[in-house]
Design an enzyme around this catalytic site. Structure first.
Site, short mmCIF file in Angstrom:
data_model
loop_
_atom_site.label_atom_id
_atom_site.label_comp_id
_atom_site.label_asym_id
_atom_site.label_seq_id
_atom_site.Cartn_x
_atom_site.Cartn_y
_atom_site.Cartn_z
N HIS A 85 -57.85 -23.12 -38.62
CA HIS A 85 -57.24 -23.31 -39.86
C HIS A 85 -58.54 -23.29 -40.67
O HIS A 85 -59.42 -24.15 -40.54
CB HIS A 85 -56.38 -24.70 -39.95
CG HIS A 85 -55.19 -24.62 -39.27
ND1 HIS A 85 -54.24 -25.74 -39.01
CD2 HIS A 85 -54.35 -23.28 -38.95
CE1 HIS A 85 -53.23 -25.31 -38.53
NE2 HIS A 85 -53.08 -23.85 -38.44
N ARG A 130 -52.87 -17.55 -32.12
CA ARG A 130 -51.91 -17.00 -32.92
C ARG A 130 -51.47 -15.72 -32.04
O ARG A 130 -52.14 -14.97 -31.05
CB ARG A 130 -52.56 -16.49 -34.02
CG ARG A 130 -52.89 -17.54 -35.12
CD ARG A 130 -53.43 -16.92 -36.43
NE ARG A 130 -53.73 -18.14 -37.37
CZ ARG A 130 -55.13 -18.49 -37.44
NH1 ARG A 130 -55.92 -18.07 -36.64
NH2 ARG A 130 -55.25 -19.54 -38.47
N ARG A 161 -48.09 -22.40 -29.79
CA ARG A 161 -49.18 -22.64 -30.65
C ARG A 161 -48.77 -24.08 -31.02
O ARG A 161 -49.62 -24.88 -30.93
CB ARG A 161 -49.38 -21.75 -31.55
CG ARG A 161 -50.72 -22.17 -32.33
CD ARG A 161 -50.79 -20.87 -33.41
NE ARG A 161 -51.49 -21.20 -34.53
CZ ARG A 161 -52.83 -21.19 -34.83
NH1 ARG A 161 -53.60 -20.98 -33.60
NH2 ARG A 161 -53.44 -21.61 -35.92
N LYS A 195 -57.51 -15.25 -38.67
CA LYS A 195 -57.24 -14.71 -40.06
C LYS A 195 -58.62 -14.45 -40.73
O LYS A 195 -59.64 -14.90 -40.54
CB LYS A 195 -56.53 -15.75 -40.84
CG LYS A 195 -54.95 -15.64 -40.16
CD LYS A 195 -54.17 -16.63 -40.94
CE LYS A 195 -52.58 -16.59 -40.77
NZ LYS A 195 -51.99 -17.50 -41.54
N TYR A 208 -49.18 -31.57 -38.36
CA TYR A 208 -48.96 -31.99 -36.95
C TYR A 208 -49.06 -33.62 -36.72
O TYR A 208 -48.50 -34.12 -35.89
CB TYR A 208 -49.85 -31.38 -36.14
CG TYR A 208 -49.66 -29.85 -35.69
CD1 TYR A 208 -48.56 -29.30 -35.24
CD2 TYR A 208 -50.50 -28.98 -36.65
CE1 TYR A 208 -48.51 -28.13 -35.09
CE2 TYR A 208 -50.30 -27.61 -36.28
CZ TYR A 208 -49.33 -27.25 -35.73
OH TYR A 208 -48.98 -25.57 -35.61
N HIS A 243 -45.45 -18.71 -31.62
CA HIS A 243 -46.00 -19.88 -32.29
C HIS A 243 -45.52 -21.26 -31.82
O HIS A 243 -45.98 -21.92 -32.04
CB HIS A 243 -45.51 -19.59 -33.69
CG HIS A 243 -46.70 -19.53 -34.75
ND1 HIS A 243 -47.68 -18.73 -34.53
CD2 HIS A 243 -46.87 -20.35 -35.69
CE1 HIS A 243 -48.85 -18.87 -35.41
NE2 HIS A 243 -48.29 -19.78 -36.03
#
Length: 303
Positions: free
Chosen positions: A270, A151, A247, A175, A279, A244
């Site tokens: 994630h 990220r 990514r 995150k 994806y 992004h």
């Protein structure tokens, strides 16, 4: 104490809890604050006295109101998540008897497929012969994005001592302040080493950041976005490049080659595999194109 004063007091206490106990980032704290200020103002406008008096039908009304304001489904989902978190805190502190946001669903989110580059486009972007320090820095940044699926916030936070085992692995903070270790490919390692040879020309002596600006301090998110867009134009890219996208391309190409959704989930950091599953739609698009091009009965016969 008035009802509004009590609400303000509880919101401040919750903000302190998120900051000091949960140690959330400033960006996440800002989102919580914004969501809950809108919610508390709605409560006041609708004569709901305090947080303890909120019922599930109030939350449904609030969601409907936000939807009528044409707020996106994704934002409403985040609003609800903020409210649920607030009530978990209030329950812990015996300031509420139930969590009224439990069971309330936001409008359905229509996910847009992420925009990616194909392998040839990535190769063209990462083809560099310049020895300019800024170009070498930008190349190392792009290689790391694509090599490790980082990220933007993770990349700008990298320090010199975050590489592990001779730069084969990199420890990043994602995150929720969650730490994960990602592999670093050979091309990215080489690009980082070339940048490190020139880094001292820009970096302040006591600067721990891997990537620095012309001023010698840690590079900002905005600067990375601007430089990547410029580098893409310089290399004749057909579309606007943002961090992004690299990514997304990392995830799509890895899934396309391996088919291992769980591994891609771990590498991307994630929390939920449902986030990674988008994806699989990209992967199916690729398979459908192969089918159309290769299967003898895939295309309709022209009349």
């Amino acid at each position: 104490m008035s009802n509004q004063s009590a609400i303000t007091k509880h919101l401040q206490a919750f903000a302190d809890y998120l900051k000091f106990e949960k140690q959330l980032s400033l960006h996440t704290l800002s989102n919580y604050q914004r969501d809950l200020e809108i919610f508390s103002q709605w409560l006041s406008d609708n004569q709901v006295g305090d947080f303890a008096g909120v019922k599930q039908h109030h939350i449904r009304q609030y969601v409907s109101w936000r939807h009528r304001q044409q707020v996106s489904a994704k934002s409403i989902q985040r609003n609800l998540s903020s409210i649920r978190s607030l009530y978990r805190y209030l329950l812990r502190e015996n300031l509420a008897k139930a969590n009224p946001a439990i069971g309330v669903r936001p409008p359905k989110i229509h996910r847009k497929l992420p925009v990616t580059m194909n392998v040839d486009e990535v190769g063209q972007l990462l083809n560099n012969s310049s020895n300019d320090p800024l170009d070498l820095r930008d190349m190392a940044i792009m290689e790391l994005f694509y090599s490790s699926g980082l990220r933007l916030s993770e990349l700008v936070s990298i320090n010199l001592n975050d590489f592990l085992q001779s730069a084969d692995e990199l420890e990043v903070i994602g995150k929720g302040q969650k730490t994960r270790v990602v592999p670093v490919g050979q091309f990215a390692r080489d690009a980082v080493n070339r940048w490190l040879e020139k880094r001292s020309q820009l970096a302040a002596d006591d600067e721990p950041a891997l990537f620095v600006s012309k001023r010698g301090s840690r590079i900002s998110r905005r600067a990375v976005e601007q430089r990547l867009a410029q580098q893409a134009i310089k290399r004749g890219a057909s579309q606007h490049l943002h961090p992004h996208m690299l990514r997304h391309s990392f995830a799509s190409h890895l899934l396309e080659s391996s088919g291992n959704l769980r591994a891609v989930q771990e590498l991307l950091g994630h929390a939920n595999i449902s986030t990674t599953q988008i994806y699989t739609h990209l992967d199916f698009q690729h398979l459908a194109q192969v089918y159309d091009q290769a299967h003898p009965r895939a295309k309709r016969r022209k009349d």
